[in-house]
Design a protein around this motif. Structure first.
Motif, PDB file in Angstrom:
ATOM      1  N   ILE A 175      -0.224 -35.061   9.195  1.00  7.17           N
ATOM      2  CA  ILE A 175       0.931 -34.215   9.519  1.00  7.17           C
ATOM      3  C   ILE A 175       2.171 -34.738   8.805  1.00  7.17           C
ATOM      4  CG2 ILE A 175       2.378 -33.288  11.366  1.00  7.17           C
ATOM      5  CD1 ILE A 175       0.112 -33.938  13.329  1.00  7.17           C
ATOM      6  N   ALA A 176       2.882 -33.862   8.116  1.00  7.69           N
ATOM      7  CA  ALA A 176       4.154 -34.241   7.489  1.00  7.69           C
ATOM      8  C   ALA A 176       5.299 -33.936   8.452  1.00  7.69           C
ATOM      9  CB  ALA A 176       4.358 -33.477   6.191  1.00  7.69           C
ATOM     10  N   GLN A 177       6.141 -34.921   8.680  1.00  2.00           N
ATOM     11  CA  GLN A 177       7.352 -34.768   9.487  1.00  2.00           C
ATOM     12  C   GLN A 177       8.537 -34.905   8.542  1.00  2.00           C
ATOM     13  OE1 GLN A 177       7.433 -36.965  13.218  1.00  2.00           O
ATOM     14  NE2 GLN A 177       9.619 -37.371  12.989  1.00  2.00           N
ATOM     15  N   VAL A 178       9.092 -33.778   8.132  1.00  4.29           N
ATOM     16  CA  VAL A 178      10.068 -33.743   7.041  1.00  4.29           C
ATOM     17  C   VAL A 178      11.480 -33.617   7.618  1.00  4.29           C
ATOM     18  CG1 VAL A 178      10.707 -32.605   4.887  1.00  4.29           C
ATOM     19  CG2 VAL A 178       8.313 -32.611   5.626  1.00  4.29           C
ATOM     20  N   GLU A 179      12.217 -34.726   7.621  1.00  5.27           N
ATOM     21  CA  GLU A 179      13.546 -34.748   8.229  1.00  5.27           C
ATOM     22  C   GLU A 179      14.654 -34.845   7.186  1.00  5.27           C
ATOM     23  OE1 GLU A 179      13.636 -36.887  12.201  1.00  5.27           O
ATOM     24  OE2 GLU A 179      11.822 -37.767  11.307  1.00  5.27           O
ATOM     25  N   SER A 228       2.593 -29.299   8.360  1.00  8.06           N
ATOM     26  CA  SER A 228       3.907 -29.776   7.906  1.00  8.06           C
ATOM     27  C   SER A 228       5.018 -29.124   8.717  1.00  8.06           C
ATOM     28  CB  SER A 228       4.114 -29.470   6.416  1.00  8.06           C
ATOM     29  OG  SER A 228       3.117 -30.100   5.634  1.00  8.06           O
ATOM     30  N   TYR A 229       5.936 -29.951   9.202  1.00  3.99           N
ATOM     31  CA  TYR A 229       7.066 -29.477   9.996  1.00  3.99           C
ATOM     32  C   TYR A 229       8.344 -30.077   9.421  1.00  3.99           C
ATOM     33  CZ  TYR A 229       3.137 -28.447  12.997  1.00  3.99           C
ATOM     34  OH  TYR A 229       1.929 -27.989  13.466  1.00  3.99           O
ATOM     35  N   ALA A 230       9.406 -29.293   9.378  1.00  5.11           N
ATOM     36  CA  ALA A 230      10.649 -29.760   8.753  1.00  5.11           C
ATOM     37  C   ALA A 230      11.856 -29.318   9.548  1.00  5.11           C
ATOM     38  CB  ALA A 230      10.751 -29.233   7.320  1.00  5.11           C
ATOM     39  N   VAL A 231      12.946 -30.065   9.369  1.00  7.03           N
ATOM     40  CA  VAL A 231      14.219 -29.695   9.992  1.00  7.03           C
ATOM     41  C   VAL A 231      14.861 -28.585   9.160  1.00  7.03           C
ATOM     42  CG1 VAL A 231      14.545 -31.990  10.974  1.00  7.03           C
ATOM     43  CG2 VAL A 231      15.494 -31.462   8.705  1.00  7.03           C
ATOM     44  N   PRO A 232      15.727 -27.763   9.777  1.00  6.88           N
ATOM     45  CA  PRO A 232      16.342 -26.643   9.053  1.00  6.88           C
ATOM     46  C   PRO A 232      17.152 -27.068   7.833  1.00  6.88           C
ATOM     47  CG  PRO A 232      16.705 -26.430  11.424  1.00  6.88           C
ATOM     48  CD  PRO A 232      16.129 -27.796  11.198  1.00  6.88           C
ATOM     49  N   GLU A 233      17.722 -28.276   7.878  1.00 14.49           N
ATOM     50  CA  GLU A 233      18.585 -28.734   6.794  1.00 14.49           C
ATOM     51  C   GLU A 233      17.801 -29.179   5.550  1.00 14.49           C
ATOM     52  OE1 GLU A 233      20.285 -29.105  10.784  1.00 14.49           O
ATOM     53  OE2 GLU A 233      18.481 -30.009   9.889  1.00 14.49           O
ATOM     54  N   ALA A 234      16.508 -29.367   5.687  1.00 19.16           N
ATOM     55  CA  ALA A 234      15.710 -29.858   4.563  1.00 19.16           C
ATOM     56  C   ALA A 234      15.585 -28.814   3.459  1.00 19.16           C
ATOM     57  CB  ALA A 234      14.325 -30.265   5.046  1.00 19.16           C
ATOM     58  N   ILE A 273      12.421 -32.514  16.444  1.00 18.15           N
ATOM     59  CA  ILE A 273      11.238 -32.590  15.583  1.00 18.15           C
ATOM     60  C   ILE A 273      10.328 -33.775  15.905  1.00 18.15           C
ATOM     61  CG2 ILE A 273      12.411 -33.815  13.691  1.00 18.15           C
ATOM     62  CD1 ILE A 273      10.648 -32.079  11.777  1.00 18.15           C
ATOM     63  N   ALA A 274      10.897 -34.931  16.219  1.00 15.18           N
ATOM     64  CA  ALA A 274      10.068 -36.101  16.512  1.00 15.18           C
ATOM     65  C   ALA A 274       9.168 -35.835  17.716  1.00 15.18           C
ATOM     66  CB  ALA A 274      10.936 -37.334  16.744  1.00 15.18           C
ATOM     67  N   ALA A 275       9.753 -35.290  18.777  1.00 13.22           N
ATOM     68  CA  ALA A 275       8.980 -34.988  19.977  1.00 13.22           C
ATOM     69  C   ALA A 275       7.981 -33.865  19.713  1.00 13.22           C
ATOM     70  CB  ALA A 275       9.912 -34.608  21.128  1.00 13.22           C
ATOM     71  N   TYR A 276       8.385 -32.911  18.890  1.00 16.22           N
ATOM     72  CA  TYR A 276       7.495 -31.779  18.599  1.00 16.22           C
ATOM     73  C   TYR A 276       6.253 -32.251  17.840  1.00 16.22           C
ATOM     74  CZ  TYR A 276       6.009 -27.084  17.329  1.00 16.22           C
ATOM     75  OH  TYR A 276       5.282 -25.925  17.203  1.00 16.22           O
TER      76      TYR A 276
END
Length: 259
Positions: free
Chosen positions: A103-107, A124-130, A189-192
């Motif tokens: 899993i990619a955690q893209v912050e 893959s999950y990312a923050v809106p600002e990425a 995102i970390a908790a998700y």
């Protein structure tokens, strides 16, 4: 094992591999590629690990190739550049064909080779600002290795859009293109991602996850008839595995299965 350019941690059957060159925006170089190869191998061989999370330290996920690394490539012979390319190729194959879910955690921004790493992950999950993109053509280079995986993931048309223009796109567009599974607020995102990893660890058979990944990876490599025959063989094999026998027994007994 200790690393210089990454962090490696295991908690609750989840191995977290963190790109750890925040002062360089987690840029890739030969040493980091080698350490990533070692870490992914270590996680695959560790029976205490069921899921892997890949993330970055600091403000960026990964800014692509390190500037000093790029300078060195200009001095290499063709043989040296080919050998170096094959090391990156091996890392990409290692992640794509890994037996554990990655899993990619893209912050932060994921650019060029950094976006390539996101491409290889299963989820893959990312923050809106990425922002994400493959900027290689803007410096006269090509996104050669990642193109093989990107076309598989999002299709030829969208791959051409990203690879030929070299443009950076916001996380929401990357989700629309299928490069990301979901955009999640930075505070969550970390908790998700931890929740997704926990669900995989406790809600699914390790063997089923491994075989499903293998099945999906092989589908596009074969004609339809061969893919179906392989799927039938894998279906039969899985029915004989202890995980399937235990899972069906628990289901029929209306008992909650603990994986």
């Amino acid at each position: 094992m200790s690393f210089e350019h990454i962090l490696y941690d295991i908690k609750a059957r989840v191995a977290t591999i963190t790109l750890h060159r925040p002062e360089k925006r987690n840029a890739l170089n030969g040493a980091m590629v080698a350490e990533l190869q070692t870490a992914f191998k270590q996680a695959e061989e560790d029976t205490a690990v069921k899921v892997i999370v890949l993330k970055g330290s600091g403000e960026a996920f990964c800014a692509g190739a390190d500037l000093e690394y790029l300078q060195q490539l200009q001095k290499n012979t063709r043989a040296e550049n080919l050998a170096d390319s094959r090391e990156l190729m091996r890392l990409m194959q290692q992640i794509y064909y890994h037996e554990k879910v990655v899993i990619a955690q893209v912050e932060g921004h994921a650019i060029a080779g950094g976006c390539g790493l996101v491409t290889l992950c299963d989820l893959s999950y990312a923050v809106p600002e990425a922002k994400l993109g493959y900027t290689e053509v803007k410096i006269g280079f090509i996104p050669a290795l990642v193109s093989v995986f990107l076309v598989r993931k999002i299709g030829e048309g969208r791959a051409k859009d990203l690879l030929l223009t070299g443009r950076l796109i916001p996380a929401a567009k990357a989700e629309e293109y299928g490069l990301l599974n979901q955009v999640v607020p930075a505070a969550e995102i970390a908790a998700y991602v931890a929740g997704i990893a926990d669900d995989l660890c406790n809600g699914a058979s390790a063997n089923s996850l491994k075989v499903t990944k293998k099945l999906i990876a092989g589908i596009l490599d074969q004609p339809l008839e061969e893919a179906l025959e392989q799927a039938a063989q894998m279906n039969a094999d899985t029915r004989e595995h202890i995980d399937c026998q235990r899972g069906i027994k628990a289901f029929l007994a209306r008992e909650k299965m603990s994986w």
